[in-house]
Write a protein that holds these residues in place. Sequence first.
Motif, PDB file in Angstrom:
ATOM      1  N   ASN A   1      -5.125  35.356  -7.742  1.00  0.00           N
ATOM      2  CA  ASN A   1      -5.031  33.873  -8.549  1.00  0.00           C
ATOM      3  C   ASN A   1      -5.639  32.844  -8.139  1.00  0.00           C
ATOM      4  O   ASN A   1      -6.171  32.158  -8.917  1.00  0.00           O
ATOM      5  CB  ASN A   1      -3.535  33.609  -8.377  1.00  0.00           C
TER       6      ASN A   1
ATOM      7  N   SER B   1      -8.736  31.087 -10.218  1.00  0.00           N
ATOM      8  CA  SER B   1      -8.539  29.332 -10.165  1.00  0.00           C
ATOM      9  C   SER B   1      -9.819  28.841  -9.966  1.00  0.00           C
ATOM     10  O   SER B   1     -10.234  27.727 -10.383  1.00  0.00           O
ATOM     11  CB  SER B   1      -7.287  28.923  -9.383  1.00  0.00           C
TER      12      SER B   1
ATOM     13  N   ASN C   1     -11.854  26.404 -12.319  1.00  0.00           N
ATOM     14  CA  ASN C   1     -12.113  24.952 -12.088  1.00  0.00           C
ATOM     15  C   ASN C   1     -13.508  24.596 -11.802  1.00  0.00           C
ATOM     16  O   ASN C   1     -13.825  23.675 -12.196  1.00  0.00           O
ATOM     17  CB  ASN C   1     -11.516  24.542 -10.838  1.00  0.00           C
TER      18      ASN C   1
ATOM     19  N   ASP D   1     -10.689  20.525  -6.499  1.00  0.00           N
ATOM     20  CA  ASP D   1      -9.854  21.755  -6.496  1.00  0.00           C
ATOM     21  C   ASP D   1     -10.329  23.176  -6.272  1.00  0.00           C
ATOM     22  O   ASP D   1      -9.866  23.815  -5.491  1.00  0.00           O
ATOM     23  CB  ASP D   1      -9.331  21.851  -7.948  1.00  0.00           C
ATOM     24  N   SER D   2     -11.664  23.227  -6.650  1.00  0.00           N
ATOM     25  CA  SER D   2     -12.547  24.524  -6.497  1.00  0.00           C
ATOM     26  C   SER D   2     -12.499  24.602  -4.831  1.00  0.00           C
ATOM     27  O   SER D   2     -12.482  25.791  -4.291  1.00  0.00           O
ATOM     28  CB  SER D   2     -13.675  24.589  -6.986  1.00  0.00           C
TER      29      SER D   2
ATOM     30  N   ASN E   1      -6.512  23.373 -16.025  1.00  0.00           N
ATOM     31  CA  ASN E   1      -5.779  23.078 -15.094  1.00  0.00           C
ATOM     32  C   ASN E   1      -4.195  23.526 -15.130  1.00  0.00           C
ATOM     33  O   ASN E   1      -3.572  23.913 -14.091  1.00  0.00           O
ATOM     34  CB  ASN E   1      -5.563  21.524 -15.033  1.00  0.00           C
TER      35      ASN E   1
ATOM     36  N   SER F   1      -4.040  27.322 -13.971  1.00  0.00           N
ATOM     37  CA  SER F   1      -4.394  27.471 -12.371  1.00  0.00           C
ATOM     38  C   SER F   1      -2.808  26.963 -11.872  1.00  0.00           C
ATOM     39  O   SER F   1      -2.559  27.553 -11.146  1.00  0.00           O
ATOM     40  CB  SER F   1      -5.492  26.439 -12.022  1.00  0.00           C
TER      41      SER F   1
ATOM     42  N   LEU G   1      -4.406  20.812  -7.875  1.00  0.00           N
ATOM     43  CA  LEU G   1      -4.263  21.376  -9.287  1.00  0.00           C
ATOM     44  C   LEU G   1      -3.314  20.539 -10.108  1.00  0.00           C
ATOM     45  O   LEU G   1      -3.612  19.918 -11.217  1.00  0.00           O
ATOM     46  CB  LEU G   1      -3.950  22.796  -9.259  1.00  0.00           C
TER      47      LEU G   1
END
Length: 292
Positions: free
Chosen positions: A10, A14, A18, A47-48, A125, A128, A148
Amino acid sequence: MGHGHGLRRNLVFSVVLNLTMTIAEVIGGILSGSLALLSDSLHNFSDSMSLLASYFALKLGERRANEKYTFGYKRAEILVAFVNSAVLVGISLFLLVEAYRRFKNPQPIDTAIMLPVAVVGLVANLLSVLLLHGHAHGLNIRSAYLHLLSDTLSSVAVIIGGLLIRFYGVGWIDPLVTVFISLYILREAYVVLRESVEVLMEASPELDFEAIKAELESIPSVKNAHHFHAWRVGENGIHFECHLSVEDMLLSEAQRIIDEAEKRLKKFGITHVTVQLEVDRCASKDLVCEKE
């Protein structure tokens, strides 16, 4: 193991999601002139990076202890939580400055570009957030999850702001939305930052030392408990060490006291105990004991 594999999968998904949205929002923000959309792209990029760091921290944390790292690698996750939350604070402060500048010098915004990009960003978003929601317990994953979640709220705010600009022409709503987003992120990031700093600085977890002292001194043959130290290597395990002043006895009896002390300390959430036994070395009954 399956649970950990699902979390890592996951996280990777994500990250890809992102990074894709970051590129889309940077382009959309530049073309539309929306600061709120550009701020959202910065959040997506952070976020990434936070998700990528969390992934590697999880992998590193699974490595076994060795002669150099005798406690293992669990603190890697705390380091990542600290960096993630610190980056969030920095980004929020930067966006507050940019919002102030935009208040002073408003710029036209093309909502025909801004709104569709913001909607796609919201969907990405939200997906995620749903992927990580069930895993957001530890500081490491919780810090990434906060990234996130804040970005999801940011996307909602950008869409609302875009609609107000499109139908009512209130351009000042764009920097105002940015201010509210930034203040929310600051508040959430501070909680994670404070806790991660406490772990890294080896601050004592919330333990009632007086209650622990009373509990240990109620063990038969224990005259005094002192020299307490408590800390966390990672997020969950609590390490504790102390000295116990005992009556003169055989080694077999001493081991019984150590075992009993470990058993009683479990009720306080302590997971790893080091006990040093002493005979006639302590002149007082205080936590910090003067040697005779």
